[in-house]
Design a protein around this motif. Structure first.
Motif, PDB file in Angstrom:
ATOM      1  N   LYS A 200      30.783  -5.695 -22.019  1.00 53.29           N
ATOM      2  CA  LYS A 200      31.070  -6.340 -23.293  1.00 53.29           C
ATOM      3  C   LYS A 200      30.394  -7.707 -23.324  1.00 53.29           C
ATOM      4  N   PRO A 201      30.143  -8.230 -24.498  1.00 50.67           N
ATOM      5  CA  PRO A 201      29.545  -9.576 -24.577  1.00 50.67           C
ATOM      6  C   PRO A 201      30.360 -10.621 -23.823  1.00 50.67           C
ATOM      7  N   GLU A 202      31.679 -10.458 -23.786  1.00 55.87           N
ATOM      8  CA  GLU A 202      32.511 -11.436 -23.074  1.00 55.87           C
ATOM      9  C   GLU A 202      32.388 -11.339 -21.563  1.00 55.87           C
ATOM     10  N   ASP A 203      31.665 -10.354 -21.059  1.00 57.70           N
ATOM     11  CA  ASP A 203      31.381 -10.279 -19.631  1.00 57.70           C
ATOM     12  C   ASP A 203      30.188 -11.152 -19.240  1.00 57.70           C
ATOM     13  N   THR A 204      29.538 -11.712 -20.229  1.00 62.06           N
ATOM     14  CA  THR A 204      28.391 -12.575 -19.955  1.00 62.06           C
ATOM     15  C   THR A 204      28.814 -13.784 -19.137  1.00 62.06           C
ATOM     16  N   ALA A 205      28.165 -13.968 -18.000  1.00 64.26           N
ATOM     17  CA  ALA A 205      28.532 -15.059 -17.088  1.00 64.26           C
ATOM     18  C   ALA A 205      27.584 -15.061 -15.903  1.00 64.26           C
ATOM     19  N   MET A 206      27.678 -16.120 -15.111  1.00 62.19           N
ATOM     20  CA  MET A 206      27.056 -16.121 -13.799  1.00 62.19           C
ATOM     21  C   MET A 206      28.076 -15.493 -12.854  1.00 62.19           C
ATOM     22  N   TYR A 207      27.637 -14.516 -12.097  1.00 57.06           N
ATOM     23  CA  TYR A 207      28.527 -13.827 -11.164  1.00 57.06           C
ATOM     24  C   TYR A 207      28.227 -14.295  -9.743  1.00 57.06           C
ATOM     25  N   TYR A 208      29.301 -14.655  -9.034  1.00 56.71           N
ATOM     26  CA  TYR A 208      29.184 -15.174  -7.683  1.00 56.71           C
ATOM     27  C   TYR A 208      29.943 -14.284  -6.710  1.00 56.71           C
ATOM     28  N   CYS A 209      29.405 -14.196  -5.528  1.00 57.20           N
ATOM     29  CA  CYS A 209      30.063 -13.508  -4.432  1.00 57.20           C
ATOM     30  C   CYS A 209      30.668 -14.559  -3.499  1.00 57.20           C
ATOM     31  N   ALA A 210      31.874 -14.299  -3.055  1.00 62.88           N
ATOM     32  CA  ALA A 210      32.541 -15.192  -2.110  1.00 62.88           C
ATOM     33  C   ALA A 210      33.091 -14.359  -0.957  1.00 62.88           C
ATOM     34  N   ALA A 211      33.194 -14.985   0.206  1.00 63.65           N
ATOM     35  CA  ALA A 211      33.672 -14.250   1.378  1.00 63.65           C
ATOM     36  C   ALA A 211      34.560 -15.118   2.243  1.00 63.65           C
ATOM     37  N   GLU A 212      35.402 -14.420   2.970  1.00 65.03           N
ATOM     38  CA  GLU A 212      36.292 -15.027   3.953  1.00 65.03           C
ATOM     39  C   GLU A 212      37.371 -15.888   3.313  1.00 65.03           C
ATOM     40  N   LEU A 213      38.345 -15.203   2.716  1.00 65.41           N
ATOM     41  CA  LEU A 213      39.485 -15.899   2.151  1.00 65.41           C
ATOM     42  C   LEU A 213      40.343 -16.472   3.274  1.00 65.41           C
ATOM     43  N   TYR A 214      40.577 -17.778   3.247  1.00 64.74           N
ATOM     44  CA  TYR A 214      41.377 -18.395   4.289  1.00 64.74           C
ATOM     45  C   TYR A 214      42.652 -19.030   3.745  1.00 64.74           C
ATOM     46  N   SER A 215      42.726 -19.141   2.421  1.00 66.85           N
ATOM     47  CA  SER A 215      43.882 -19.798   1.830  1.00 66.85           C
ATOM     48  C   SER A 215      44.102 -19.293   0.407  1.00 66.85           C
TER      49      SER A 215
END
Length: 124
Positions: free
Chosen positions: A87-102
């Motif tokens: 959808k148009p509202e999905d327009t964004a910069m998408y980031y990957c993150a790893a290793e949740l510590y908190s």
């Protein structure tokens, strides 16, 4: 030094699909959590989908449930985000993150590693 590299972004019309990839390098271990976030212009970064690596645990934001699927290839240390019915509202910069510590999986402050992002643009 751990690096996360996203790829697969692009421009699509509404209703289309894209598959994002996040390849992790510099570490032979599996991260506890790998998560996709997105940030649209003028908005806060938000969690989209997360995977507890090595398990069947998945989390999704309500806005993408039923349309997005997160998966992993442990051998390649890569996480994917299959995005359908965009959808148009999905327009964004998408980031990957790893290793949740908190915090919870959607906690932006809780991750050790971040990628540079890949742009997704959905036109109506």
């Amino acid at each position: 030094q751990v690096q996360l590299v996203e790829s697969g972004g692009g421009s699509v019309q509404a209703g289309g699909s894209l598959r994002l990839s996040c390849a992790a390098s510099g570490s032979t271990r599996n991260f506890k959590y790998m998560t996709w976030f997105r940030q649209a212009p003028g908005k806060e970064r938000e969690g989209v989908a997360a995977i507890y690596t090595g398990t069947s645990i998945r989390h999704y934001a309500d806005s993408v449930k039923g349309r997005f699927t997160i998966s992993q290839d442990s051998a390649k240390n890569t996480v994917y985000l299959q995005m359908n019915s965009l959808k148009p509202e999905d327009t964004a910069m998408y980031y990957c993150a790893a290793e949740l510590y908190s915090g919870n999986w959607w906690s932006v402050e809780g991750y050790n590693y971040w990628g540079q992002g890949t742009q997704v643009t959905v036109s109506s």
